[in-house]
Each structure stands twice: as C-alpha cells, then as structure tokens.
Design an enzyme around this catalytic site. Sequence first.
Site, PDB file in Angstrom:
ATOM      1  CG  HIS A  97       0.230  37.305 107.687  1.00 41.19           C
ATOM      2  ND1 HIS A  97       0.608  38.416 108.399  1.00 41.19           N
ATOM      3  CD2 HIS A  97      -0.420  36.497 108.571  1.00 41.19           C
ATOM      4  CE1 HIS A  97       0.215  38.298 109.661  1.00 41.19           C
ATOM      5  NE2 HIS A  97      -0.417  37.142 109.789  1.00 41.19           N
ATOM      6  CG  ASP A  98      -3.802  35.741 108.376  1.00 44.03           C
ATOM      7  OD1 ASP A  98      -3.669  34.862 107.499  1.00 44.03           O
ATOM      8  OD2 ASP A  98      -3.541  35.538 109.581  1.00 44.03           O
TER       9      ASP A  98
ATOM     10  CE  LYS B 238      -6.950  34.471 109.333  1.00 44.10           C
ATOM     11  NZ  LYS B 238      -6.373  34.433 110.696  1.00 44.10           N
TER      12      LYS B 238
ATOM     13  CG  HIS C 145      -7.410  33.236 104.919  1.00 43.12           C
ATOM     14  ND1 HIS C 145      -7.344  31.943 105.405  1.00 43.12           N
ATOM     15  CD2 HIS C 145      -6.212  33.811 105.220  1.00 43.12           C
ATOM     16  CE1 HIS C 145      -6.171  31.759 105.994  1.00 43.12           C
ATOM     17  NE2 HIS C 145      -5.464  32.878 105.902  1.00 43.12           N
TER      18      HIS C 145
ATOM     19  CG  HIS D 188       0.667  33.019 105.383  1.00 41.37           C
ATOM     20  ND1 HIS D 188      -0.361  33.382 104.535  1.00 41.37           N
ATOM     21  CD2 HIS D 188       0.125  33.024 106.629  1.00 41.37           C
ATOM     22  CE1 HIS D 188      -1.449  33.603 105.236  1.00 41.37           C
ATOM     23  NE2 HIS D 188      -1.185  33.388 106.517  1.00 41.37           N
ATOM     24  CG  HIS D 189      -2.175  29.398 105.778  1.00 36.66           C
ATOM     25  ND1 HIS D 189      -2.060  29.103 107.120  1.00 36.66           N
ATOM     26  CD2 HIS D 189      -2.837  30.593 105.712  1.00 36.66           C
ATOM     27  CE1 HIS D 189      -2.633  30.060 107.835  1.00 36.66           C
ATOM     28  NE2 HIS D 189      -3.107  30.977 106.992  1.00 36.66           N
TER      29      HIS D 189
ATOM     30  CG  ASP E 276       0.657  33.791 111.154  1.00 33.64           C
ATOM     31  OD1 ASP E 276       0.264  34.556 112.055  1.00 33.64           O
ATOM     32  OD2 ASP E 276      -0.115  33.138 110.425  1.00 33.64           O
TER      33      ASP E 276
END
Length: 518
Positions: free
Chosen positions: A377-378, A381, A406, A432-433, A461
């Site tokens: 998910h990240d 980054k 990101h 997811h954001h 998260d």
Amino acid sequence: MADDDDLLLFAEEDDSEESEPLGEAWHILVVDDEPEVHTVTRIALKNFTFANRPLELHSAFTGAEARELITSRKFEFAIALIDVVMESDLAGLDLVKWIREEQKNLIMRLVLRTGEPGQAPEREVISNYDINDYKEKTELTANKLFTLMHSCLRSYRDIDSLTKNKEGLEAIIQSSRRIFAHQSLNEFTQGALAQLSALLHVDQGAFYSEINSLAAFHENDTSNILAATGCFSGFVGCKLEAALSNSNIDRELFERVLKEGGQIFGEHFYIGVYDSHLQRKNLLFLEGFDKIDDLDKNLVQFFGSNVGVAFDNQDLFAEEENSLHEIIYSLAEIIEGSPHQNSHHVKRVAKICRLLAEKSGQSKHDIRLLFKASPLHDVGKIAIPKSILKTPTKLDEDEWELMRTHAQKGYGMFASSEIEILRAGANIAASHHENWDGSGYPKGLVREAIPMMGRITAVADVWDTLLNRRFHKDAWPLEDVLKYFSEMKGKKFDPSLVDIVLANQEELALIQSTFRDS
C-alpha cells in the site's frame, strides 16, 4: 407348471466350493398390493447376482409407501417392479409419472406388472409413460424374471456410468478454469477420479493420495487422501490408514507395493505408486471392478502419472507465489521500518485486511489477493526523499504535496505488471488514501467509487498506525482510537467497515499481540 429351465433356478447350491465375497447389493423396489407377489419374487430371486453383487428387495404395498421409500433417500433403487392397480386403478401409472417428472429420476429402471391387462392396455402405457418394460404377472416365470433382472441391471449400470461420467466431466470443466488460480486442483482430481471410476465400473471405490512410503501406517504417517469416490468418499483429507480400514485389500500386499513402488493389477483392484519430482510419492487405488482390458489399464496409468504431474506443478506455482510474497513483505518492511525499529506494520495490516474482507463478505479470491497485495500500500514511498519520510515535525505545504505523490507513484510502479498480486498492489497504493466523503487523494473519489480493497486497506492502515508507536508519534490509547474511528465513520472511512472494526475488537487485539514491534 414351470418349464425345466425354471426348475433349474431353484436347484440346491453346492456349498463345498468357496465363493468370492459379494459386493454391495443392488436395491430393487417391489410395489404391489398382493403379499404373495412379494413372496414369490423373493423366492425366485433369492440367489440372483449381477456383476458379483446380490439383490436386496424392498417392499411397498401402495404407491404412497413407494413414494415414502424413494423420498427417504436411504436407498438408490436400480429397478422398481410396479403393479398397475393398487389403492386406485391407476396407482402404478401415477407412481411412474411421479418418479420421472417430479423426482426427475431418469436412471431407475421401471417395469410395470399387471394382473389386469385390460385396465392399462400395453400399447397405450408404453406410448404414454416412461417405462422400460411391461409384463403380465402370468408371464413372469422365474426364468423370465431372471432375464428381466439381467437386462434391467445392465441398462441401469451403463446409464449410471454415463451419468457419473457427465458429473465428473462437469466437475473437471468447472474447476479447470480455476486450477492456475491455485484453488481447485483437488476439485479437478475429484472430478477426474469420479469419471475414471464410472468408466471402469468401480463399485467399491477409489482414492488418490500423497504418501511417504516409509512412514505409511506408522505414527509419523504424512499421507493425505486428496480425492476419493465410493466407500472412500468420507476420507478426503484423512491419512492413508483411515481409508484402508474400509477396504478388503490385503494389508501386507499394500505395504509391499508402497515400499517397492510400481503397479499391480489384481483381479478386482489396482494399486499404483508414482514418483514425484518433489521428493514424495503419489498413490492411486481402485477397488471393486470387473476384469479390465489393456485399453482400460492404459487409462488408469495415464491418470495416475498425469495427475501427479499436475500436483507437482501446483506446488511449484505455490512456491513461486510464496517467494513473491516474501519479497513483497521484505520490500514493504524496508520502506516502513527504520534502523532502530523492527516494524511488523505491514504484516499486521495484511492480517487486518484479511479479517475485514472476510467479515464484509468478499470472495475467497479477493480475500486472498488483498492479503497478498496489501503490504504494497505504501510502496510509492520508496520514491519519496528520506528527509521527508523521517522528519519528526509537521510537513510544510511543499513537503506535504510531495508526500502525497507516493500514492500515484506506487500505482505507476506495478499497474502494468502481468502478475495479479502486483496489479492489485498498484490499485491499493492508488486508492488507500481516498476518503469516503471525497476529501482524500489523489483523485478525490467518493464512496463506492473507491475500490473495496483500497477502502479496507485504508481502515487497516490507520487502525494499526494509531495503535503503534512510530518514529514521529507515540501509540494512541485504544479508547482514543475507537473514538477517532467513530468520528470518522462516513467521513474518512466506509461506515460498514467501521462497524466491523468496532464489533471485532477481540480478533483485532489478537493480531496486535501476535505481531508486536520490537
């Protein structure tokens, strides 16, 4: 008076010779309101066998009693001998119609017997009712009853084989398209084994098993029944010893074949041990068939060897997939962690995602895919400067804008991948954001427009981030986290997922305690 041939049917048997054990009985239903008919039928068929299987006769004196026996499903009737006139003039014909049309039973062989042929003329009955024969009671001598049983049972056996072949083929077709999704090779094998059993008229049963030939029948037995038919059907997933408790096979012979390998075609059984490329062996066992020809033997051997190859390929696929999963975890942990912290954030997020997906009714495929892909998910980054990622202070406007990229960067890394897990990870990274009310980024999606995997990962998260210490924050008390989620329900988070979080605190706490940071 019966003719000489009929009299021979009732000659006393010579018990001096040992006879071969008989197989499971054929179930025959006799429907007639005259008790004498039942008695005479039993006497005439007392020692009858077909394909080394005896008869078991069941009596019904009315059409209603016959319906009860059939609907009880206690027996699979091969033949029904039905009187026309019983509790009503057309009771037998009504029963025939009920069996064929309401019960949809087209396999059972139906023979009408009548003592009053004028009540139901033969031509009319044969034309209008789906029966297999029509006999006057006066013409059913013992010898003709013997012939009738043979012809009807032969027909029933062949139609039953065709039906089982069809069911096996349907199972193969339904499962084959999912085999490479690592979900249904066992289903495929079950369908193929059912079809093989039907083709060879395997009456007792068959099973296909993984084995450790040195450990079979001992405490460290690692065998596992993968597919089974007939009397072994209830042993799928069990050890080899359990399945063989239902067999008449000589145990010493079986152990010898397992130890030495190879194949053996007995008079009514087959044992085949096949080497695997993955340091194991596979076993195919069939019991209860008549003598088979060379073509049938080739079919059995082809099945045994090729199903083993399929399982080997599945294991290799699983190994590759697990390796990919480990790489994903390692990459995600490197991105999330720091030199001073062993973080299990991505593992906890994956576990929480799986829990939420299960509780929200997602498909097995999507649950598995989300569990495998959510650690990414990240991943975007990795393209963000460490000076921004590790700053303990609040980001300024320019830094925040760069940090927000990101999500899209993570999507761009894997969106065009040919690997489903990586494509799913790309979509999770991108969504997811996003917030339920449209205030999120990068696209400002609203409600159901946000992919479900992204919604679930967002909840997992944030839940895990708040409960655990990170380099820029201390862990929140649980009551504060619960209050925050209640306030963000319908704003930041999908309301239904917040309800699941609030209702499953015990399971979420177990995930936290099992994978603590150190």
